[in-house]
Design a protein around this motif. Structure first.
Motif, mmCIF file in Angstrom:
data_model
loop_
_atom_site.group_PDB
_atom_site.id
_atom_site.type_symbol
_atom_site.label_atom_id
_atom_site.label_comp_id
_atom_site.label_asym_id
_atom_site.label_seq_id
_atom_site.Cartn_x
_atom_site.Cartn_y
_atom_site.Cartn_z
ATOM 1 N N HIS A 1 0.805 -1.213 -0.067
ATOM 2 C CA HIS A 1 -0.045 0.004 0.104
ATOM 3 C C HIS A 1 0.979 1.288 0.042
ATOM 4 C CE1 HIS A 1 0.645 -0.409 4.216
ATOM 5 N NE2 HIS A 1 0.718 0.819 4.378
ATOM 6 N N ILE A 2 -0.008 2.362 -0.225
ATOM 7 C CA ILE A 2 0.763 3.745 -0.206
ATOM 8 C C ILE A 2 0.410 4.493 1.132
ATOM 9 C CG2 ILE A 2 -0.945 4.939 -1.723
ATOM 10 C CD1 ILE A 2 1.443 6.333 -2.945
ATOM 11 N N ASP A 3 1.243 4.995 1.893
ATOM 12 C CA ASP A 3 0.803 6.019 2.611
ATOM 13 C C ASP A 3 0.649 7.347 2.011
ATOM 14 O OD1 ASP A 3 0.742 3.908 4.322
ATOM 15 O OD2 ASP A 3 2.886 4.613 5.570
ATOM 16 N N ALA A 4 -0.239 8.062 2.177
ATOM 17 C CA ALA A 4 -0.435 9.354 1.565
ATOM 18 C C ALA A 4 0.065 10.320 2.670
ATOM 19 C CB ALA A 4 -1.873 9.834 1.186
ATOM 20 N N PRO A 5 0.615 11.566 2.184
ATOM 21 C CA PRO A 5 1.373 12.430 3.312
ATOM 22 C C PRO A 5 0.428 12.765 4.505
ATOM 23 C CG PRO A 5 2.035 12.982 1.247
ATOM 24 C CD PRO A 5 0.990 12.191 0.947
ATOM 25 N N ILE A 6 -0.972 12.960 4.324
ATOM 26 C CA ILE A 6 -1.731 13.045 5.250
ATOM 27 C C ILE A 6 -1.889 12.048 6.513
ATOM 28 C CG2 ILE A 6 -3.751 11.972 4.137
ATOM 29 C CD1 ILE A 6 -3.904 15.102 6.351
ATOM 30 N N GLU B 1 -4.603 14.143 -3.863
ATOM 31 C CA GLU B 1 -3.750 15.597 -4.078
ATOM 32 C C GLU B 1 -2.204 15.063 -4.344
ATOM 33 O OE1 GLU B 1 -6.243 18.359 -1.140
ATOM 34 O OE2 GLU B 1 -4.347 17.137 -0.114
ATOM 35 N N ILE B 2 -1.928 13.843 -4.212
ATOM 36 C CA ILE B 2 -0.534 13.400 -4.878
ATOM 37 C C ILE B 2 -0.205 13.724 -6.061
ATOM 38 C CG2 ILE B 2 1.268 11.543 -4.873
ATOM 39 C CD1 ILE B 2 -0.440 10.150 -2.655
ATOM 40 N N PRO B 3 0.701 14.553 -6.421
ATOM 41 C CA PRO B 3 0.902 14.879 -7.873
ATOM 42 C C PRO B 3 1.514 13.434 -8.633
ATOM 43 C CG PRO B 3 2.460 16.199 -6.463
ATOM 44 C CD PRO B 3 1.667 15.265 -5.507
ATOM 45 N N PRO B 4 0.641 13.584 -9.826
ATOM 46 C CA PRO B 4 0.946 12.269 -10.456
ATOM 47 C C PRO B 4 2.396 12.056 -11.142
ATOM 48 C CG PRO B 4 -0.142 13.951 -12.028
ATOM 49 C CD PRO B 4 -0.251 14.405 -10.571
ATOM 50 N N GLU B 5 3.240 13.001 -11.020
ATOM 51 C CA GLU B 5 4.625 12.766 -11.474
ATOM 52 C C GLU B 5 5.336 12.217 -10.384
ATOM 53 O OE1 GLU B 5 3.997 17.363 -10.278
ATOM 54 O OE2 GLU B 5 3.055 15.909 -11.631
ATOM 55 N N ARG B 6 4.999 12.219 -9.009
ATOM 56 C CA ARG B 6 5.361 11.404 -8.006
ATOM 57 C C ARG B 6 5.153 10.004 -8.016
ATOM 58 N NH1 ARG B 6 7.861 13.379 -3.513
ATOM 59 N NH2 ARG B 6 7.562 15.414 -2.779
ATOM 60 N N LEU B 7 4.391 9.602 -8.792
ATOM 61 C CA LEU B 7 3.771 8.188 -8.825
ATOM 62 C C LEU B 7 4.578 7.527 -10.012
ATOM 63 C CD1 LEU B 7 0.107 8.622 -8.337
ATOM 64 C CD2 LEU B 7 1.933 8.291 -6.731
ATOM 65 N N ILE B 8 5.687 8.038 -10.673
ATOM 66 C CA ILE B 8 6.467 7.385 -11.777
ATOM 67 C C ILE B 8 7.853 7.949 -11.486
ATOM 68 C CG2 ILE B 8 5.646 8.925 -13.581
ATOM 69 C CD1 ILE B 8 6.142 6.415 -15.449
ATOM 70 N N ASN C 1 6.846 16.636 4.970
ATOM 71 C CA ASN C 1 7.534 17.174 3.813
ATOM 72 C C ASN C 1 6.789 16.434 2.537
ATOM 73 O OD1 ASN C 1 9.912 19.006 4.262
ATOM 74 N ND2 ASN C 1 9.960 17.192 5.894
ATOM 75 N N ASN C 2 5.419 16.148 2.756
ATOM 76 C CA ASN C 2 4.615 15.638 1.571
ATOM 77 C C ASN C 2 5.253 14.384 0.707
ATOM 78 O OD1 ASN C 2 2.044 17.082 1.592
ATOM 79 N ND2 ASN C 2 2.799 18.750 0.845
ATOM 80 N N GLY D 1 0.283 2.358 -9.150
ATOM 81 C CA GLY D 1 -1.097 2.651 -9.269
ATOM 82 C C GLY D 1 -1.852 2.750 -8.134
ATOM 83 N N ALA D 2 -1.523 4.017 -7.555
ATOM 84 C CA ALA D 2 -2.231 4.367 -6.538
ATOM 85 C C ALA D 2 -3.890 4.902 -6.461
ATOM 86 C CB ALA D 2 -1.474 5.605 -5.731
ATOM 87 N N PRO D 3 -4.599 4.417 -5.508
ATOM 88 C CA PRO D 3 -5.967 4.871 -5.461
ATOM 89 C C PRO D 3 -6.276 6.247 -5.605
ATOM 90 C CG PRO D 3 -5.550 3.945 -3.572
ATOM 91 C CD PRO D 3 -4.342 3.751 -4.363
ATOM 92 N N LYS D 4 -7.131 6.925 -6.326
ATOM 93 C CA LYS D 4 -7.231 8.260 -6.021
ATOM 94 C C LYS D 4 -8.620 8.719 -5.429
ATOM 95 C CE LYS D 4 -7.104 12.616 -9.089
ATOM 96 N NZ LYS D 4 -7.048 12.999 -10.531
ATOM 97 N N VAL D 5 -8.636 8.411 -4.070
ATOM 98 C CA VAL D 5 -9.728 8.650 -3.303
ATOM 99 C C VAL D 5 -9.927 10.021 -2.409
ATOM 100 C CG1 VAL D 5 -10.983 7.445 -1.310
ATOM 101 C CG2 VAL D 5 -9.810 5.915 -2.887
ATOM 102 N N ARG D 6 -10.745 10.753 -2.785
ATOM 103 C CA ARG D 6 -10.839 11.873 -1.930
ATOM 104 C C ARG D 6 -10.637 11.824 -0.647
ATOM 105 N NH1 ARG D 6 -11.885 16.522 -4.570
ATOM 106 N NH2 ARG D 6 -13.233 15.659 -6.204
ATOM 107 N N GLY D 7 -9.580 12.482 0.079
ATOM 108 C CA GLY D 7 -9.599 12.591 1.445
ATOM 109 C C GLY D 7 -8.820 11.226 2.282
ATOM 110 N N GLY D 8 -8.427 10.313 1.235
ATOM 111 C CA GLY D 8 -7.836 9.170 1.662
ATOM 112 C C GLY D 8 -6.532 9.377 2.150
ATOM 113 N N THR D 9 -6.222 8.558 3.146
ATOM 114 C CA THR D 9 -4.772 8.507 3.960
ATOM 115 C C THR D 9 -3.779 7.464 3.534
ATOM 116 O OG1 THR D 9 -5.194 7.042 5.772
ATOM 117 C CG2 THR D 9 -6.044 9.420 5.795
#
Length: 290
Positions: A77-82, A93-100, A215-216, A239-247
Protein backbone atom coordinates in the motif's frame (compact mmCIF):
# COMPACT_ATOMS: atom_id res chain seq x y z
CA UNK A 1 -1.11 6.24 -44.29
CA UNK A 2 0.77 2.96 -44.74
CA UNK A 3 3.97 4.66 -43.63
CA UNK A 4 2.18 5.99 -40.51
CA UNK A 5 1.04 2.53 -39.43
CA UNK A 6 4.40 1.00 -40.23
CA UNK A 7 6.14 3.51 -37.98
CA UNK A 8 3.56 2.97 -35.22
CA UNK A 9 4.05 -0.79 -35.35
CA UNK A 10 7.82 -0.41 -35.38
CA UNK A 11 7.72 1.88 -32.32
CA UNK A 12 5.39 -0.49 -30.45
CA UNK A 13 7.64 -3.46 -31.08
CA UNK A 14 10.66 -1.47 -29.94
CA UNK A 15 8.87 -0.76 -26.64
CA UNK A 16 7.99 -4.44 -26.20
CA UNK A 17 11.60 -5.39 -26.80
CA UNK A 18 12.92 -2.76 -24.41
CA UNK A 19 10.72 -3.54 -21.39
CA UNK A 20 10.07 -6.35 -18.97
CA UNK A 21 7.35 -5.71 -16.41
CA UNK A 22 7.73 -7.04 -12.85
CA UNK A 23 4.84 -6.90 -10.37
CA UNK A 24 6.03 -5.69 -6.95
CA UNK A 25 2.65 -6.26 -5.29
CA UNK A 26 1.47 -8.88 -2.81
CA UNK A 27 -2.02 -10.22 -3.51
CA UNK A 28 -4.55 -8.40 -1.34
CA UNK A 29 -7.07 -10.52 0.59
CA UNK A 30 -8.35 -11.39 4.06
CA UNK A 31 -5.02 -13.01 4.99
CA UNK A 32 -2.90 -9.84 4.86
CA UNK A 33 -0.90 -9.20 8.06
CA UNK A 34 -2.91 -6.93 10.33
CA UNK A 35 -0.99 -4.21 12.17
CA UNK A 36 -2.73 -3.76 15.55
CA UNK A 37 -4.18 -0.37 16.42
CA UNK A 38 -5.15 -1.05 20.02
CA UNK A 39 -2.56 1.52 21.14
CA UNK A 40 -4.81 4.10 19.47
CA UNK A 41 -7.90 2.72 21.14
CA UNK A 42 -9.02 1.17 17.84
CA UNK A 43 -10.06 -2.44 18.19
CA UNK A 44 -12.64 -4.82 16.78
CA UNK A 45 -12.94 -3.06 13.43
CA UNK A 46 -13.03 -4.65 9.98
CA UNK A 47 -9.63 -5.02 8.31
CA UNK A 48 -11.01 -6.67 5.19
CA UNK A 49 -14.42 -7.89 4.07
CA UNK A 50 -15.70 -8.79 0.63
CA UNK A 51 -19.38 -9.43 -0.09
CA UNK A 52 -20.80 -10.67 -3.36
CA UNK A 53 -23.64 -8.47 -4.55
CA UNK A 54 -24.21 -10.29 -7.83
CA UNK A 55 -22.72 -13.28 -9.62
CA UNK A 56 -25.21 -14.64 -12.09
CA UNK A 57 -26.43 -14.99 -15.63
CA UNK A 58 -29.20 -12.67 -16.76
CA UNK A 59 -30.53 -14.40 -19.83
CA UNK A 60 -27.21 -15.16 -21.57
CA UNK A 61 -25.25 -12.26 -20.07
CA UNK A 62 -22.93 -12.95 -17.10
CA UNK A 63 -22.59 -10.18 -14.52
CA UNK A 64 -20.63 -10.06 -11.25
CA UNK A 65 -19.73 -7.34 -8.77
CA UNK A 66 -18.77 -7.16 -5.11
CA UNK A 67 -18.57 -4.74 -2.23
CA UNK A 68 -15.23 -4.44 -0.43
CA UNK A 69 -14.59 -2.93 2.99
CA UNK A 70 -10.96 -2.56 4.04
CA UNK A 71 -8.53 -0.70 6.26
CA UNK A 72 -6.27 1.53 4.14
CA UNK A 73 -2.84 0.65 5.51
CA UNK A 74 -2.33 -3.06 4.98
CA UNK A 75 -0.92 -5.27 2.27
CA UNK A 76 1.17 -3.58 -0.43
CA UNK A 77 0.00 0.00 0.00
CA UNK A 78 0.82 3.67 -0.22
CA UNK A 79 0.81 6.12 2.70
CA UNK A 80 -0.46 9.51 1.55
CA UNK A 81 1.36 12.37 3.33
CA UNK A 82 -1.76 13.11 5.41
CA UNK A 83 -1.18 9.77 7.19
CA UNK A 84 1.47 11.32 9.46
CA UNK A 85 1.50 14.92 8.22
CA UNK A 86 -1.27 17.16 9.51
CA UNK A 87 -2.78 19.15 6.68
CA UNK A 88 -0.61 17.46 4.06
CA UNK A 89 -1.66 15.82 0.78
CA UNK A 90 -4.45 13.26 0.72
CA UNK A 91 -4.51 10.50 -1.90
CA UNK A 92 -6.13 12.52 -4.67
CA UNK A 93 -3.73 15.41 -4.06
CA UNK A 94 -0.52 13.45 -4.66
CA UNK A 95 0.99 14.88 -7.87
CA UNK A 96 0.96 12.23 -10.63
CA UNK A 97 4.62 12.89 -11.41
CA UNK A 98 5.47 11.47 -7.98
CA UNK A 99 3.90 8.15 -8.94
CA UNK A 100 6.44 7.29 -11.62
CA UNK A 101 10.21 7.57 -11.43
CA UNK A 102 13.60 5.86 -11.65
CA UNK A 103 13.80 2.88 -9.34
CA UNK A 104 16.56 2.43 -6.75
CA UNK A 105 16.83 -0.66 -4.54
CA UNK A 106 19.19 -0.65 -1.55
CA UNK A 107 19.96 -4.20 -0.46
CA UNK A 108 20.37 -4.67 3.30
CA UNK A 109 19.74 -8.41 3.49
CA UNK A 110 23.21 -9.07 4.89
CA UNK A 111 22.68 -6.40 7.56
CA UNK A 112 19.46 -7.86 8.97
CA UNK A 113 20.71 -11.43 9.38
CA UNK A 114 21.82 -10.78 12.95
CA UNK A 115 19.82 -7.62 13.59
CA UNK A 116 16.16 -7.71 12.61
CA UNK A 117 15.72 -4.14 13.93
CA UNK A 118 18.32 -2.73 11.56
CA UNK A 119 17.86 0.85 10.33
CA UNK A 120 19.38 1.84 6.98
CA UNK A 121 22.15 4.39 7.52
CA UNK A 122 23.57 7.24 5.47
CA UNK A 123 26.69 5.12 5.00
CA UNK A 124 24.57 2.32 3.50
CA UNK A 125 23.33 4.81 0.90
CA UNK A 126 26.84 6.07 0.17
CA UNK A 127 28.11 2.50 -0.19
CA UNK A 128 25.29 1.82 -2.64
CA UNK A 129 26.22 4.92 -4.62
CA UNK A 130 29.89 3.90 -4.71
CA UNK A 131 28.77 0.84 -6.63
CA UNK A 132 25.88 2.23 -8.68
CA UNK A 133 26.48 6.01 -8.93
CA UNK A 134 24.57 8.84 -7.30
CA UNK A 135 20.83 8.39 -6.77
CA UNK A 136 19.05 10.56 -9.35
CA UNK A 137 16.46 13.20 -8.40
CA UNK A 138 12.81 12.13 -8.21
CA UNK A 139 13.73 8.50 -7.62
CA UNK A 140 11.49 5.92 -5.96
CA UNK A 141 13.86 4.33 -3.46
CA UNK A 142 13.14 1.01 -1.75
CA UNK A 143 15.01 -1.12 0.75
CA UNK A 144 15.27 -4.87 0.18
CA UNK A 145 15.57 -6.64 3.51
CA UNK A 146 14.26 -9.99 2.29
CA UNK A 147 11.17 -9.51 4.46
CA UNK A 148 8.83 -10.12 1.53
CA UNK A 149 9.69 -13.81 1.75
CA UNK A 150 7.93 -13.92 5.13
CA UNK A 151 4.64 -12.55 3.77
CA UNK A 152 1.80 -13.14 4.68
CA UNK A 153 2.79 -14.98 7.89
CA UNK A 154 2.09 -12.35 10.56
CA UNK A 155 4.36 -13.97 13.16
CA UNK A 156 7.31 -13.88 10.76
CA UNK A 157 6.47 -10.45 9.34
CA UNK A 158 6.18 -8.83 12.77
CA UNK A 159 8.95 -10.96 14.28
CA UNK A 160 6.96 -12.00 17.31
CA UNK A 161 4.50 -14.51 18.67
CA UNK A 162 2.40 -11.68 20.11
CA UNK A 163 1.05 -9.94 16.99
CA UNK A 164 -1.29 -7.73 19.05
CA UNK A 165 1.53 -5.83 20.80
CA UNK A 166 3.79 -3.58 18.64
CA UNK A 167 6.31 -3.27 21.49
CA UNK A 168 7.28 -6.89 20.80
CA UNK A 169 7.73 -6.43 17.03
CA UNK A 170 11.05 -6.81 15.20
CA UNK A 171 11.62 -5.77 11.57
CA UNK A 172 14.01 -3.36 9.80
CA UNK A 173 13.40 0.04 8.25
CA UNK A 174 15.04 3.40 7.53
CA UNK A 175 16.91 5.66 9.95
CA UNK A 176 15.70 9.24 10.14
CA UNK A 177 19.21 10.41 9.19
CA UNK A 178 19.00 8.39 5.96
CA UNK A 179 15.56 9.86 5.26
CA UNK A 180 16.84 13.39 5.77
CA UNK A 181 19.74 12.77 3.40
CA UNK A 182 17.54 11.18 0.72
CA UNK A 183 15.06 14.06 0.78
CA UNK A 184 17.39 17.03 1.24
CA UNK A 185 20.37 15.89 -0.84
CA UNK A 186 18.82 13.44 -3.35
CA UNK A 187 15.29 14.87 -3.73
CA UNK A 188 13.57 11.47 -3.69
CA UNK A 189 9.91 11.28 -4.70
CA UNK A 190 8.84 8.20 -2.72
CA UNK A 191 10.46 5.96 -0.12
CA UNK A 192 9.53 2.29 0.22
CA UNK A 193 10.09 -0.85 2.27
CA UNK A 194 9.34 -4.56 1.99
CA UNK A 195 8.43 -4.58 5.70
CA UNK A 196 5.30 -3.43 7.58
CA UNK A 197 6.63 0.07 8.25
CA UNK A 198 9.04 2.71 6.98
CA UNK A 199 10.36 2.94 10.54
CA UNK A 200 12.05 -0.05 12.19
CA UNK A 201 9.85 -1.88 14.68
CA UNK A 202 12.06 -0.91 17.62
CA UNK A 203 11.48 1.41 19.24
CA UNK A 204 7.79 1.60 18.25
CA UNK A 205 7.91 5.29 17.32
CA UNK A 206 7.66 6.84 13.86
CA UNK A 207 10.25 9.58 13.23
CA UNK A 208 10.71 8.65 9.54
CA UNK A 209 6.98 8.78 8.90
CA UNK A 210 6.71 12.14 10.65
CA UNK A 211 9.69 13.72 8.91
CA UNK A 212 8.91 12.50 5.39
CA UNK A 213 5.16 12.92 5.44
CA UNK A 214 5.35 16.40 6.94
CA UNK A 215 7.36 17.15 3.79
CA UNK A 216 4.64 15.64 1.55
CA UNK A 217 6.58 12.46 0.69
CA UNK A 218 4.37 9.40 0.03
CA UNK A 219 5.57 6.06 1.41
CA UNK A 220 5.27 2.46 0.23
CA UNK A 221 5.08 -0.55 2.54
CA UNK A 222 5.01 -4.33 2.03
CA UNK A 223 6.66 -4.14 -1.41
CA UNK A 224 7.04 -7.59 -3.02
CA UNK A 225 9.56 -9.19 -5.41
CA UNK A 226 12.42 -6.73 -5.04
CA UNK A 227 14.74 -9.70 -5.59
CA UNK A 228 13.40 -9.83 -9.15
CA UNK A 229 14.63 -6.41 -10.22
CA UNK A 230 18.11 -4.84 -10.42
CA UNK A 231 19.29 -2.11 -8.05
CA UNK A 232 19.18 0.41 -10.91
CA UNK A 233 17.86 0.68 -14.46
CA UNK A 234 14.14 0.38 -13.73
CA UNK A 235 11.19 2.72 -13.94
CA UNK A 236 8.72 2.31 -11.08
CA UNK A 237 5.03 2.94 -11.71
CA UNK A 238 2.57 3.28 -8.81
CA UNK A 239 -1.10 2.51 -9.38
CA UNK A 240 -2.25 4.42 -6.32
CA UNK A 241 -5.98 4.88 -5.71
CA UNK A 242 -7.36 8.38 -6.20
CA UNK A 243 -9.77 8.51 -3.28
CA UNK A 244 -10.80 11.94 -2.08
CA UNK A 245 -9.63 12.47 1.49
CA UNK A 246 -7.88 9.07 1.63
CA UNK A 247 -4.84 8.58 3.85
CA UNK A 248 -3.59 5.52 1.94
CA UNK A 249 -4.71 2.42 0.15
CA UNK A 250 -3.80 -0.79 -1.69
CA UNK A 251 -1.41 0.02 -4.52
CA UNK A 252 -0.30 -1.97 -7.55
CA UNK A 253 3.42 -1.40 -8.07
CA UNK A 254 5.20 -2.19 -11.36
CA UNK A 255 8.87 -2.12 -12.30
CA UNK A 256 9.70 -1.61 -15.96
CA UNK A 257 13.13 -3.06 -16.66
CA UNK A 258 15.21 -1.89 -19.60
CA UNK A 259 16.17 -4.70 -21.94
CA UNK A 260 19.87 -4.58 -21.08
CA UNK A 261 19.05 -4.78 -17.35
CA UNK A 262 16.69 -7.69 -17.93
CA UNK A 263 19.46 -9.53 -19.74
CA UNK A 264 21.70 -9.15 -16.69
CA UNK A 265 19.07 -10.82 -14.52
CA UNK A 266 17.97 -13.68 -16.77
CA UNK A 267 20.83 -14.00 -19.28
CA UNK A 268 18.12 -15.42 -21.52
CA UNK A 269 18.31 -14.14 -25.07
CA UNK A 270 15.31 -16.03 -26.40
CA UNK A 271 13.02 -12.99 -26.38
CA UNK A 272 15.71 -10.86 -28.06
CA UNK A 273 16.17 -13.46 -30.77
CA UNK A 274 12.40 -13.71 -31.26
CA UNK A 275 12.03 -9.96 -31.62
CA UNK A 276 15.00 -9.78 -33.97
CA UNK A 277 13.33 -12.35 -36.17
CA UNK A 278 10.14 -10.26 -36.19
CA UNK A 279 12.05 -7.13 -37.17
CA UNK A 280 13.84 -9.01 -39.94
CA UNK A 281 10.50 -10.32 -41.23
CA UNK A 282 8.94 -6.86 -41.06
CA UNK A 283 11.87 -5.31 -42.90
CA UNK A 284 11.67 -7.87 -45.69
CA UNK A 285 7.91 -7.98 -45.95
CA UNK A 286 6.48 -4.71 -44.61
CA UNK A 287 8.89 -1.82 -44.23
CA UNK A 288 10.22 -2.12 -47.76
CA UNK A 289 6.72 -1.12 -48.92
CA UNK A 290 6.42 1.86 -46.54
Amino acid sequence: MVLKYCLLLFTTLQFIQARKVVDLTHTYDKDVPKYPLGWLGLENFTYFKMDTLAAQFIDEMWIAFKKIEYYEHQGTHIDAPIHFGSGRQTLEEIPPERLIGPGVVIDIRNKVTNNSDYAVTVQDILDHEDEYERIPPNAIVSLNSGWAQKYPNANLIFGTENTSDPTTFHFPGWSVEACEMLLQERQVSVLGVDTPSTDPAQPPIYPCHIYLQTNNVPLLEYIANLDSIPPRGTTIVLGAPKVRGGTGGPTRIFALIDDDQEQEITSNSASRNFMSAIFAFMYLNVFRFC
